[in-house]
Design a protein around this motif. Structure first.
Motif, PDB file in Angstrom:
ATOM      1  N   HIS A 296      -5.282  11.551  -3.269  1.00 56.51           N
ATOM      2  CA  HIS A 296      -4.595  10.349  -2.555  1.00 56.51           C
ATOM      3  C   HIS A 296      -4.879   9.287  -3.094  1.00 56.51           C
ATOM      4  N   THR A 297      -3.460   8.495  -3.164  1.00 60.49           N
ATOM      5  CA  THR A 297      -3.836   6.961  -3.378  1.00 60.49           C
ATOM      6  C   THR A 297      -3.085   6.092  -2.272  1.00 60.49           C
ATOM      7  N   PHE A 298      -3.546   5.168  -1.755  1.00 54.88           N
ATOM      8  CA  PHE A 298      -2.917   4.473  -0.500  1.00 54.88           C
ATOM      9  C   PHE A 298      -2.607   3.134  -1.095  1.00 54.88           C
ATOM     10  N   ARG A 299      -1.453   2.477  -0.788  1.00 57.36           N
ATOM     11  CA  ARG A 299      -1.288   1.038  -1.041  1.00 57.36           C
ATOM     12  C   ARG A 299      -1.056   0.344   0.356  1.00 57.36           C
ATOM     13  N   ILE A 300      -1.740  -0.569   0.684  1.00 55.59           N
ATOM     14  CA  ILE A 300      -1.796  -1.315   1.715  1.00 55.59           C
ATOM     15  C   ILE A 300      -0.995  -2.587   1.584  1.00 55.59           C
ATOM     16  N   SER A 301      -0.006  -2.812   2.274  1.00 52.47           N
ATOM     17  CA  SER A 301       0.758  -4.166   2.342  1.00 52.47           C
ATOM     18  C   SER A 301       0.187  -4.986   3.414  1.00 52.47           C
ATOM     19  N   LEU A 311      -5.952   1.716  -2.713  1.00 50.05           N
ATOM     20  CA  LEU A 311      -7.306   2.226  -2.205  1.00 50.05           C
ATOM     21  C   LEU A 311      -7.327   3.618  -3.228  1.00 50.05           C
ATOM     22  N   GLU A 312      -8.279   4.062  -3.971  1.00 51.47           N
ATOM     23  CA  GLU A 312      -8.458   5.281  -4.420  1.00 51.47           C
ATOM     24  C   GLU A 312      -9.707   5.757  -4.170  1.00 51.47           C
ATOM     25  N   PHE A 313      -9.599   7.135  -4.287  1.00 45.35           N
ATOM     26  CA  PHE A 313     -11.008   7.963  -4.061  1.00 45.35           C
ATOM     27  C   PHE A 313     -11.916   7.703  -4.973  1.00 45.35           C
ATOM     28  N   GLU A 314     -13.159   7.574  -4.262  1.00 44.90           N
ATOM     29  CA  GLU A 314     -14.353   7.234  -5.028  1.00 44.90           C
ATOM     30  C   GLU A 314     -15.404   8.370  -5.023  1.00 44.90           C
ATOM     31  N   LYS A 315     -15.682   8.884  -3.697  1.00 45.53           N
ATOM     32  CA  LYS A 315     -16.883   9.960  -3.784  1.00 45.53           C
ATOM     33  C   LYS A 315     -16.752  10.518  -2.239  1.00 45.53           C
ATOM     34  N   GLU A 316     -17.536  11.860  -2.102  1.00 43.85           N
ATOM     35  CA  GLU A 316     -17.453  12.443  -0.885  1.00 43.85           C
ATOM     36  C   GLU A 316     -18.860  11.651  -0.445  1.00 43.85           C
ATOM     37  N   LEU A 317     -18.882  11.581   0.966  1.00 42.62           N
ATOM     38  CA  LEU A 317     -20.038  11.285   1.618  1.00 42.62           C
ATOM     39  C   LEU A 317     -20.451  12.114   2.979  1.00 42.62           C
ATOM     40  N   LYS A 326     -14.917   8.506   0.559  1.00 35.25           N
ATOM     41  CA  LYS A 326     -14.717   7.022   0.217  1.00 35.25           C
ATOM     42  C   LYS A 326     -13.637   6.753  -0.436  1.00 35.25           C
ATOM     43  N   PHE A 327     -12.851   5.842   0.135  1.00 31.83           N
ATOM     44  CA  PHE A 327     -11.610   5.141  -0.559  1.00 31.83           C
ATOM     45  C   PHE A 327     -12.106   3.592  -0.874  1.00 31.83           C
ATOM     46  N   LEU A 400     -12.860   1.958   2.610  1.00 35.33           N
ATOM     47  CA  LEU A 400     -13.005   2.739   3.862  1.00 35.33           C
ATOM     48  C   LEU A 400     -13.512   3.934   3.831  1.00 35.33           C
ATOM     49  N   ILE A 401     -14.163   4.324   4.773  1.00 40.00           N
ATOM     50  CA  ILE A 401     -14.840   5.899   4.900  1.00 40.00           C
ATOM     51  C   ILE A 401     -13.790   6.502   5.695  1.00 40.00           C
ATOM     52  N   MET A 402     -13.341   7.707   5.507  1.00 35.48           N
ATOM     53  CA  MET A 402     -12.259   8.373   6.155  1.00 35.48           C
ATOM     54  C   MET A 402     -12.643   9.652   6.337  1.00 35.48           C
ATOM     55  N   GLU A 403     -12.337  10.407   7.545  1.00 30.79           N
ATOM     56  CA  GLU A 403     -12.483  11.815   7.656  1.00 30.79           C
ATOM     57  C   GLU A 403     -10.934  12.370   7.057  1.00 30.79           C
TER      58      GLU A 403
END
Length: 516
Positions: A296-301, A311-317, A326-327, A400-403
């Motif tokens: 997933h990639t998010f684009r925030i306006s 925002l791009e995925f970096e890793k699991e936490l 973590k994005f 952002l840390i997201m579930e």
């Protein structure tokens, strides 16, 4: 002494009456018993049916998926809708300002580097409420975002607003980029030395007030406060997609902002027509789709920033016992390509290095640029011109840390730094020290260690499935047990009916015999 004489006929009649009364009482009592047994059987069958229905429903459906689907519908009165409209949790905005420690030595060329010192934090509570919410016929949601900021003195650096700092004069920055630079050369101070409060919320001088009254085209505003212009209100009317008419993966994707599909700012200055960004399929950051994947990639306006933030995925936490993704904000946001598509890479012929994006379209056409705090993530010429920056990942990255299942953010931070920049000023002796230089002014960071959903998400994701299985098993077992009791009760009732019929025949015979 008299004797009581009873005839045989009287005795027979008495015995016949007693036998008839016994028979009637037997029929009555048996009828009561049969009615109670039948009622008990019916109740058991109802309980059985209800438990089996609940057990089968829980066994064949996923309650988490159902809750997620309901969340995407944004029903009025439900928690997702009400908490989004009027959030109870208030994130913080931390503001840090830079003061110049060697203003004279740098201006005179004695020091080659501009020495900066960071002050802060200055903390504000941030609240975004949603007004005029309308459910449209096409399955979308329209709303107006109203933002409020409250200074939190207790959480800020003690006495910060009354401290005196030195910055590059914002009016000087503006006039240096315009035809008023020669006026500036003779009249205006290069530096502004005043309290933090004045610089953040006013920033004007006697000279700028004079210029404003006589040469308003040079200064389109009379308030040069750094935060005043950052926090000033924009019109923000969004239209986003929600369920159930739209695909669940399109949840909260923007259709329009202020009735348009492109991000536009201040067309009466330079505008955004020459550098448009489509808001379609981006998000405003208050909602994200469920069932996130690592792709997933998010684009925030953001209305205050002249571009999308990716925002791009970096890793699991494992965050507070919850599996999360973590994005992080991609460095791509600040990369310069110097081609025809790189419309935020230069300002009136001044080319910006990688790490900076032109912010003049949201700053009255002033020469300002955005970057990561402390220019985190990029190296450049400023390293030879500026002293006092200490970029590091933990403090200065945005994430952002997201579930991932629900798509709900649990915590995060987003930071930006505002920088002034100058073109070639070598022909102006008073300003030549700033020729082709970048000067950081301040940076801010919106941060929350808990958006208020962590406990709810934990119980929904980890306890609800366990509870669902337990309740399903109990309901199925209870349903089967009640069915067994009901069948057993009916069999007993049938057997009692046979005995009753036999006893009835026998007693009827006795009554008939007495009658004769």
């Amino acid at each position: 002494m008299s004797l009581l004489k009873i005839s045989a006929t009287d005795c027979k009649e008495k015995e016949a009456n007693e036998t008839l009364d016994d028979f009637n009482e037997f029929v009555y009592e048996n009828g009561k018993t049969k009615w109670g047994d039948r009622l008990c059987g019916v109740v058991l069958l109802i309980i059985c049916s209800l438990n089996l229905i609940i057990g089968i429903f829980l066994s064949s459906n996923n309650l988490i998926d159902m809750l997620i689907e309901e969340r995407t519908k944004m029903r009025p009165g439900w928690l997702p809708m009400e908490d989004w409209k009027n959030p109870k949790h208030i994130p913080r905005i931390y503001v840090h300002v830079y003061t110049i420690e060697n203003p004279y030595n740098f201006k005179e060329g004695i020091d080659k580097k501009l020495k900066l010192k960071q002050l802060g934090p200055i903390v504000y509570g941030y609240k975004a409420q949603q007004k005029d919410v309308v459910f449209e016929d096409d399955g979308t949601l329209s709303y107006t975002t109203v933002r409020e900021f409250e200074f939190l003195k207790e959480e800020s650096e003690p006495g910060i607003m009354n401290k005196t700092i030195t910055i590059v004069n914002p009016a000087m920055i503006i006039l240096a980029a315009k035809s008023g630079r020669h006026i500036l050369q003779h009249f205006e101070n290069i530096y502004l030395n005043n309290t933090v409060y004045h610089i953040l919320w006013n920033g004007s001088t006697k000279f700028t007030n004079l210029i404003k009254s006589g040469f308003s085209y040079l200064l389109p505003t009379d308030n040069f406060g750094l935060l005043y212009n950052t926090f000033r209100l924009f019109k923000e009317r969004y239209n986003v997609r929600i369920g159930p008419k739209n695909k669940i993966e399109d949840f909260w994707k923007i259709n329009t902002l202020n009735g348009k599909t492109k991000l536009l700012h201040y067309n009466n200055f330079r505008g955004f027509d020459d550098c448009p960004f489509s808001v379609v399929n981006t998000t405003d950051g208050t909602g994200f789709p469920p069932y996130l994947t690592k792709n997933h990639t998010f684009r925030i306006s953001i209305t205050r920033i002249p571009r999308h933030f990716i925002l791009e995925f970096e890793k699991e936490l494992i965050d507070k016992n919850i599996n999360t993704y973590k994005f992080t904000v991609s460095h791509e946001n600040f990369m310069r390509t110097y081609d025809s598509k790189d419309c935020l890479g230069n300002y009136k012929g001044i080319q910006l290095p990688s790490g900076l994006i032109d912010a003049s379209t949201v700053a009255y056409d002033f020469p300002f640029a955005f970057s990561n705090p402390h220019l985190y993530g990029f190296n450049g010429e400023w390293e030879t011109n500026i002293e006092g920056l200490s970029p590091n990942k933990e403090e200065h990255e945005s994430y952002l840390i997201m579930e991932p299942l629900s798509g709900v953010p649990l915590r995060g931070q987003f930071g930006l730094q505002s920088n002034s920049f100058f073109g070639d000023l070598s022909s102006l002796p008073k300003l030549k020290a700033f020729s082709n230089k970048i000067v950081p002014m301040f940076w801010l960071q919106m941060k929350s260690d808990d958006f208020g959903y962590t406990t709810l998400i934990y119980y929904c994701l980890y306890w609800l499935p366990v509870l669902q299985v337990i309740v399903a098993v109990i309901c199925l077992l209870l349903g089967v047990f009640c069915f067994y009791l009901a069948i057993k009760k009916l069999m007993i009732l049938q057997k009692n009916d046979m005995k009753f019929n036999q006893e009835t025949v026998k007693r009827k015979t006795e009554v008939i015999e007495y009658d004769y």
